[in-house]
Design a protein around this motif. Structure first.
Motif, PDB file in Angstrom:
ATOM      1  N   LEU A  12      45.846  58.498  66.461  1.00 16.03           N
ATOM      2  CA  LEU A  12      45.179  57.688  67.488  1.00 16.03           C
ATOM      3  C   LEU A  12      46.039  57.601  68.747  1.00 16.03           C
ATOM      4  O   LEU A  12      45.541  57.729  69.870  1.00 16.03           O
ATOM      5  CB  LEU A  12      44.884  56.279  66.964  1.00 16.03           C
ATOM      6  N   ASP A  13      47.353  57.422  68.570  1.00  7.92           N
ATOM      7  CA  ASP A  13      48.254  57.363  69.743  1.00  7.92           C
ATOM      8  C   ASP A  13      48.184  58.666  70.523  1.00  7.92           C
ATOM      9  O   ASP A  13      48.082  58.666  71.753  1.00  7.92           O
ATOM     10  CB  ASP A  13      49.709  57.116  69.303  1.00  7.92           C
ATOM     11  N   LEU A  14      48.227  59.769  69.796  1.00  9.92           N
ATOM     12  CA  LEU A  14      48.187  61.082  70.453  1.00  9.92           C
ATOM     13  C   LEU A  14      46.846  61.283  71.170  1.00  9.92           C
ATOM     14  O   LEU A  14      46.794  61.780  72.302  1.00  9.92           O
ATOM     15  CB  LEU A  14      48.396  62.191  69.409  1.00  9.92           C
ATOM     16  N   ALA A  15      45.768  60.859  70.503  1.00 12.01           N
ATOM     17  CA  ALA A  15      44.428  61.039  71.090  1.00 12.01           C
ATOM     18  C   ALA A  15      44.319  60.276  72.413  1.00 12.01           C
ATOM     19  O   ALA A  15      43.788  60.799  73.396  1.00 12.01           O
ATOM     20  CB  ALA A  15      43.360  60.570  70.105  1.00 12.01           C
ATOM     21  N   PHE A  16      44.836  59.047  72.464  1.00  9.38           N
ATOM     22  CA  PHE A  16      44.796  58.280  73.719  1.00  9.38           C
ATOM     23  C   PHE A  16      45.653  58.947  74.789  1.00  9.38           C
ATOM     24  O   PHE A  16      45.295  58.971  75.965  1.00  9.38           O
ATOM     25  CB  PHE A  16      45.243  56.833  73.485  1.00  9.38           C
ATOM     26  N   GLN A  17      46.772  59.498  74.362  1.00 10.60           N
ATOM     27  CA  GLN A  17      47.643  60.197  75.319  1.00 10.60           C
ATOM     28  C   GLN A  17      46.918  61.413  75.907  1.00 10.60           C
ATOM     29  O   GLN A  17      46.918  61.630  77.113  1.00 10.60           O
ATOM     30  CB  GLN A  17      48.875  60.638  74.552  1.00 10.60           C
ATOM     31  N   TRP A  18      46.281  62.191  75.058  1.00 12.66           N
ATOM     32  CA  TRP A  18      45.561  63.386  75.532  1.00 12.66           C
ATOM     33  C   TRP A  18      44.364  63.019  76.407  1.00 12.66           C
ATOM     34  O   TRP A  18      43.965  63.772  77.279  1.00 12.66           O
ATOM     35  CB  TRP A  18      45.052  64.210  74.346  1.00 12.66           C
ATOM     36  N   ALA A  19      43.785  61.843  76.126  1.00 14.28           N
ATOM     37  CA  ALA A  19      42.551  61.459  76.832  1.00 14.28           C
ATOM     38  C   ALA A  19      42.794  61.101  78.294  1.00 14.28           C
ATOM     39  O   ALA A  19      41.856  61.030  79.072  1.00 14.28           O
ATOM     40  CB  ALA A  19      41.898  60.277  76.132  1.00 14.28           C
ATOM     41  N   ASN A  20      44.050  60.868  78.637  1.00 14.69           N
ATOM     42  CA  ASN A  20      44.348  60.443  80.001  1.00 14.69           C
ATOM     43  C   ASN A  20      45.138  61.506  80.739  1.00 14.69           C
ATOM     44  O   ASN A  20      46.337  61.632  80.541  1.00 14.69           O
ATOM     45  CB  ASN A  20      45.142  59.132  79.980  1.00 14.69           C
ATOM     46  N   PRO A  21      44.458  62.274  81.607  1.00 14.90           N
ATOM     47  CA  PRO A  21      45.193  63.294  82.349  1.00 14.90           C
ATOM     48  C   PRO A  21      46.153  62.649  83.331  1.00 14.90           C
ATOM     49  O   PRO A  21      45.879  61.575  83.851  1.00 14.90           O
ATOM     50  CB  PRO A  21      44.088  64.051  83.108  1.00 14.90           C
TER      51      PRO A  21
END
Ligand code: SF4
Length: 476
Positions: A458-467
């Motif tokens: 989940l942490d990684l997904a939020f990181q990827w979601a924000n360019p």
């Protein structure tokens, strides 16, 4: 009262519900039933969650309606603010004979290149867009074969921008084979980014992208190294195209990108235009073959991150941005109505304006039905043209049969240009299109990952979601 929402049973049998705002919850069958029949019987914390995510509310609560409206507006910024991506197709000249080339190429020195007067008119037209951020991407052919035209356009646009004061970004898409010190100096001076193609290890790349000297990979790597040395370490990004030969080596392709010092990879499926269509038998594959390839590459990327690496997959990042972020990342190909024309325009060497790169590829194949008008016409005339209005009608997901009931319609919509390419009709049944089937599969895949609730993912997904400014999503 409940707001309209969409439910979907995922392939792992769990239920997903997505509200109009694009917020989502995973529900058991019993809670889903209660939500639609007797929400007051839901647990209090579940009830609060559903209210905060715009599943439940009161028609008299103006505050939540206003909040919903502003959330919807933020998600549509990419198509509401005027075209921000301007592709200038300078030339078809190219020394490669790529097996999947999407346009016919030309080795002639003069033919199939944009006339300077037409280019000057295109540079002026760009500023008709009200968008505060403008990305100008030079496309080919192999653009560096016409560095003279690139230089002319960048100087012209930069000069005009002294008054306009837009946020400008230049991208030159090229094999980098012709890159030299003089070009690097110019690109450094004008903050130009470079985008190139790397399909994977040398044997795969050279097979897909042959040149008479059979050293396409080596020359692109030389170009990447020169640009990093003389311009800046982050100046080059790369794209790969998945062909049948790629399917067996997903990990090796990812490792190649890591080894070359890239921090991301875009696992792009084959675009079936031009030569790629003619060679489909040798290059193509089914969605299930692609999904196996993608899932293996994705797991490998996760493992790299688990071991402390910082490496992302761009297509997943774009989709996660849709799912997790309140702000749209600006990816033109995943908009409803379509970003073609509304968020992007392609100024072709032939003097005409098209709504996307794919639309001009179709023109190369003889289908000029997506021409919006000629370079030099007003933006108003192009966007009010019948062609553009039909594109909007064919891609507004709540009004399209199939999309109207789809749980993913707040993130996605039909792609009328690829529908025309595939089925000959911009209004082709959406569920039969490759675009829809692939998007549906990837949304399912990512939601199943999110449902596993692994904190680390989940942490990684939020990181990827924000360019970030340094790692914007690829333009198109
Ligand atoms: S194109 Fe397909 S996945 Fe996308 S919203 Fe429409 S039905 Fe859903």
């Amino acid at each position: 009262m409940f707001f309209p929402f969409y439910a979907r049973r995922l392939p792992d049998s769990h239920f997903l519900a997505v509200s109009r705002s694009g917020d989502y919850v995973f529900l058991g069958e019993e809670d889903l039933h209660k939500l639609t029949t007797a929400p007051q019987e839901l647990e209090l914390d579940r009830l609060a969650e559903l209210q905060s995510k715009f599943f439940l509310g009161s028609p008299t609560r103006q505050g939540s309606l206003r909040l919903l409206a502003s959330k919807l507006l933020a998600k549509r910024e990419t198509i509401l603010n005027g075209p921000s991506l301007h592709l200038i197709v300078l030339t078809l000249q190219c020394a490669h004979t790529c097996r999947y080339c999407q346009v016919s190429r030309s080795l002639g020195s003069l033919g199939h290149s944009m006339e300077p007067a037409t280019l000057a008119a295109a540079c002026e037209m760009i500023f008709e867009s009200p968008s505060k951020s403008i990305t100008v991407e030079f496309q080919g052919g192999d653009t560096l074969l016409r560095f003279d035209l690139i230089k002319f356009a960048i100087e012209k646009i930069t000069e005009r921008n002294l008054q306009e004061k837009r946020h400008l970004r230049f991208v030159v898409s090229s094999t980098l084979h012709q890159l030299d010190e003089r070009m690097c100096d110019f690109f450094k001076q004008h903050n130009v980014y470079l985008s190139t193609s790397i399909d994977g290890p040398a044997r795969l790349h050279n097979k897909n992208r042959p040149t008479p000297t059979r050293d396409s990979y080596e020359r692109t790597i030389n170009g990447i190294n020169m640009a990093r040395d003389l311009i800046s370490p982050d100046v080059v990004s790369a794209l790969m195209t998945t062909t049948r030969d790629s399917l067996l080596i997903p990990e090796e392709i990812v490792d190649e990108y890591v080894h070359l010092g890239f921090r991301e990879i875009f696992l792009r499926p084959l675009s079936v235009y031009g030569f790629a269509r003619r060679n489909f038998e040798h290059l193509g594959y089914s969605l299930s073959e692609f999904s196996l390839f993608y899932e293996r590459a994705f797991e490998h990327i996760l493992q790299i991150n688990r071991e402390g690496g910082d490496f992302r997959e761009v297509m997943a990042s774009v989709f996660l941005n849709k799912i997790l972020s309140p702000f749209d990342g600006g990816f033109v190909d995943l908009q409803s109505p379509t970003g073609a024309g509304l968020a992007a325009l392609a100024y072709n060497y032939d003097g005409f304006v098209y709504p996307s790169d794919e639309a001009r590829m179709l023109a190369e194949m003889g289908d000029t039905s997506f021409r919006l008008g000629a370079i030099g016409e007003t933006l108003d005339a192009l966007l009010n043209s019948e062609v553009q209005q039909n594109l909007i009608r064919a891609s507004t997901s709540p009004r399209i049969p199939g999309c109207d009931q789809c749980a993913y319609n707040s993130y996605c919509g039909p792609d009328p240009i690829s529908a025309k390419n595939q089925a000959g009709d911009i209004f082709a049944a959406v569920h039969l299109t490759d675009h829809c089937r692939r998007n549906m599969w990837l949304f399912d895949f990512l939601f199943m990952k999110l449902h596993q609730q692994e904190k680390w993912f989940l942490d990684l997904a939020f990181q990827w979601a924000n360019p970030t400014p340094e790692r914007e999503f690829c333009c198109a």
